[in-house]
Design a protein around this motif. Structure first.
Motif, mmCIF file in Angstrom:
data_model
loop_
_atom_site.group_PDB
_atom_site.id
_atom_site.type_symbol
_atom_site.label_atom_id
_atom_site.label_comp_id
_atom_site.label_asym_id
_atom_site.label_seq_id
_atom_site.Cartn_x
_atom_site.Cartn_y
_atom_site.Cartn_z
ATOM 1 N N GLU B 60 0.816 -1.209 0.000
ATOM 2 C CA GLU B 60 0.000 0.000 0.000
ATOM 3 C C GLU B 60 0.858 1.272 0.000
ATOM 4 O OE1 GLU B 60 -3.563 -0.693 2.729
ATOM 5 O OE2 GLU B 60 -2.601 1.100 3.561
ATOM 6 N N LEU B 61 1.880 1.280 0.852
ATOM 7 C CA LEU B 61 2.743 2.459 0.954
ATOM 8 C C LEU B 61 3.451 2.718 -0.372
ATOM 9 C CD1 LEU B 61 3.846 4.683 2.819
ATOM 10 C CD2 LEU B 61 5.696 3.139 3.459
ATOM 11 N N ASP B 62 3.788 1.636 -1.041
ATOM 12 C CA ASP B 62 4.439 1.718 -2.340
ATOM 13 C C ASP B 62 3.504 2.379 -3.367
ATOM 14 O OD1 ASP B 62 6.883 1.192 -3.484
ATOM 15 O OD2 ASP B 62 6.228 -0.681 -4.408
ATOM 16 N N THR B 85 1.440 9.052 7.210
ATOM 17 C CA THR B 85 0.491 7.948 7.395
ATOM 18 C C THR B 85 0.480 7.504 8.854
ATOM 19 O OG1 THR B 85 -0.069 5.668 6.789
ATOM 20 C CG2 THR B 85 2.270 6.270 6.723
ATOM 21 N N ASN B 86 -0.651 6.968 9.285
ATOM 22 C CA ASN B 86 -0.721 6.404 10.640
ATOM 23 C C ASN B 86 -0.436 4.902 10.610
ATOM 24 O OD1 ASN B 86 -2.975 5.343 9.513
ATOM 25 N ND2 ASN B 86 -4.410 6.003 11.108
ATOM 26 N N HIS B 87 -0.042 4.420 9.441
ATOM 27 C CA HIS B 87 0.219 2.988 9.221
ATOM 28 C C HIS B 87 -1.004 2.127 9.507
ATOM 29 C CE1 HIS B 87 4.426 3.689 8.359
ATOM 30 N NE2 HIS B 87 4.494 4.463 9.425
ATOM 31 N N GLN B 88 -2.173 2.744 9.485
ATOM 32 C CA GLN B 88 -3.396 1.965 9.660
ATOM 33 C C GLN B 88 -4.399 2.323 8.575
ATOM 34 O OE1 GLN B 88 -4.885 2.105 13.677
ATOM 35 N NE2 GLN B 88 -2.853 1.686 14.520
ATOM 36 N N GLY B 89 -3.851 2.666 7.418
ATOM 37 C CA GLY B 89 -4.735 2.897 6.288
ATOM 38 C C GLY B 89 -5.135 4.339 6.043
ATOM 39 N N ILE B 90 -4.573 5.250 6.829
ATOM 40 C CA ILE B 90 -4.856 6.662 6.554
ATOM 41 C C ILE B 90 -3.578 7.359 6.085
ATOM 42 C CG2 ILE B 90 -5.570 8.890 7.545
ATOM 43 C CD1 ILE B 90 -7.551 7.497 9.225
ATOM 44 N N TYR B 91 -3.715 8.049 4.948
ATOM 45 C CA TYR B 91 -2.581 8.764 4.379
ATOM 46 C C TYR B 91 -2.966 10.222 4.181
ATOM 47 C CZ TYR B 91 -0.807 4.120 3.399
ATOM 48 O OH TYR B 91 -0.352 2.840 3.537
ATOM 49 N N ILE B 137 -11.544 6.196 0.365
ATOM 50 C CA ILE B 137 -12.322 7.427 0.424
ATOM 51 C C ILE B 137 -11.314 8.568 0.442
ATOM 52 C CG2 ILE B 137 -13.853 8.840 1.847
ATOM 53 C CD1 ILE B 137 -15.000 6.248 3.000
ATOM 54 N N VAL B 138 -11.490 9.516 -0.468
ATOM 55 C CA VAL B 138 -10.525 10.610 -0.550
ATOM 56 C C VAL B 138 -11.232 11.936 -0.299
ATOM 57 C CG1 VAL B 138 -8.812 11.765 -1.996
ATOM 58 C CG2 VAL B 138 -9.179 9.303 -2.245
ATOM 59 N N VAL B 152 -6.498 10.259 2.386
ATOM 60 C CA VAL B 152 -6.918 9.007 1.762
ATOM 61 C C VAL B 152 -7.159 7.975 2.869
ATOM 62 C CG1 VAL B 152 -6.246 7.168 0.162
ATOM 63 C CG2 VAL B 152 -5.488 9.509 -0.251
ATOM 64 N N MET B 153 -8.389 7.476 2.932
ATOM 65 C CA MET B 153 -8.675 6.407 3.902
ATOM 66 C C MET B 153 -8.868 5.119 3.128
ATOM 67 S SD MET B 153 -11.477 8.233 6.346
ATOM 68 C CE MET B 153 -11.841 6.690 7.191
ATOM 69 N N ILE B 154 -7.962 4.202 3.302
ATOM 70 C CA ILE B 154 -8.065 2.924 2.615
ATOM 71 C C ILE B 154 -9.167 2.091 3.259
ATOM 72 C CG2 ILE B 154 -6.800 0.852 1.915
ATOM 73 C CD1 ILE B 154 -5.461 3.296 0.776
ATOM 74 N N GLN B 155 -10.034 1.542 2.405
ATOM 75 C CA GLN B 155 -11.112 0.705 2.888
ATOM 76 C C GLN B 155 -10.680 -0.755 2.855
ATOM 77 O OE1 GLN B 155 -14.493 2.474 3.460
ATOM 78 N NE2 GLN B 155 -12.677 3.750 3.740
#
Lengths: 157, 157
Positions: B60-62, B85-91, B137-138, B152-155
């Motif tokens: 994901e980070l890539d 990032t919080n390393h929990q899917g939020i960038y 969700i952006v 960016v919140m990864i779902q």
């Protein structure tokens, strides 16, 4: 290459959206005229940037050459293939592989959709010329995709 | 430079047109969501082109780094200035001089119009990620123009 893609995708989105909005009786006409007027304003803006450091134009033909070379290359990544004129204010610009038609299938059944894909560019040329002080009518015509001809009729003041 | 101008002018035309069409009660919301969905489809198209010759992404980070560097540079001619990032899917992607806001005056009275100018880009990012197999969700936020942050919140599936 990326820029081209961005422009092409955005252009398609606009056509699709305008087409979906301007529905009704004279649907196609209104869609085309809306796209044309968007192109007009974009053309006005672009020509200002492009001619910022350009020497003054000598005459009408000089304008047209600029549109066919510099302007076309900036927007469509290629020059106009052929420029003809009757020396009485009519110019025909032929693009043998017009970028905004190249996504369309070349089948004859899609010819009726061509005007939507050309309207923005007609406006672009009219807007550019207008900011150079030249009033014109610009129309486009396709016989075999993705080749097309833009006819510019200069309106004498 | 010409390409940037073309994109910027076209983007402004779209905002103006969509805004004029999607009027009524919830006007701003509908305009924003329309622009977002246009951006989504353009983002999907662009990422396909951009990643054609790219090695597979590790994680994901890539992905996100690719969006911040290559993708952003292609579209906006600069990289994202800061990625957190919080390393929990939020960038959080911060652009200190976001190109599509740079035409707007930085006065506070225009802040309310910012969402319209950011919606297309939110969609662009969401579309790009979606084609990489990542649902997200952006959202975007401006405190002082022309700086802005995209969240960016990864779902998770």
């Amino acid at each position: 290459m990326a820029d081209e893609a961005l422009f092409q995708f955005l252009h398609s989105e606009i056509i699709q959206y305008v087409n979906s909005v301007e529905s009704g009786e004279s649907e196609n006409g209104r869609c085309v005229s809306k796209l044309e007027s968007m192109g007009f304003r974009v053309g006005q803006g672009l020509i200002e940037r492009f001619t910022k450091d350009t020497p003054r134009f000598k005459d009408e033909l000089d304008f047209m050459k600029f549109i066919c070379k510099d302007f076309w290359t900036s927007v469509f990544k290629k020059q106009i293939d052929n420029l003809r004129t009757n020396h009485q204010g009519i110019y025909v610009l032929q693009d043998n592989k017009f970028r905004l038609l190249s996504q369309l299938s070349s089948g004859k059944q899609y010819l009726e959709h061509a005007p939507k894909f050309l309207a923005f560019t007609c406006g672009l040329v009219r807007g550019a010329l207008s900011n150079l002080g030249v009033k014109s009518i610009v129309t486009a015509e396709v016989s075999v995709m993705p080749a097309c001809k833009f006819q510019v009729m200069i309106q004498k003041m």
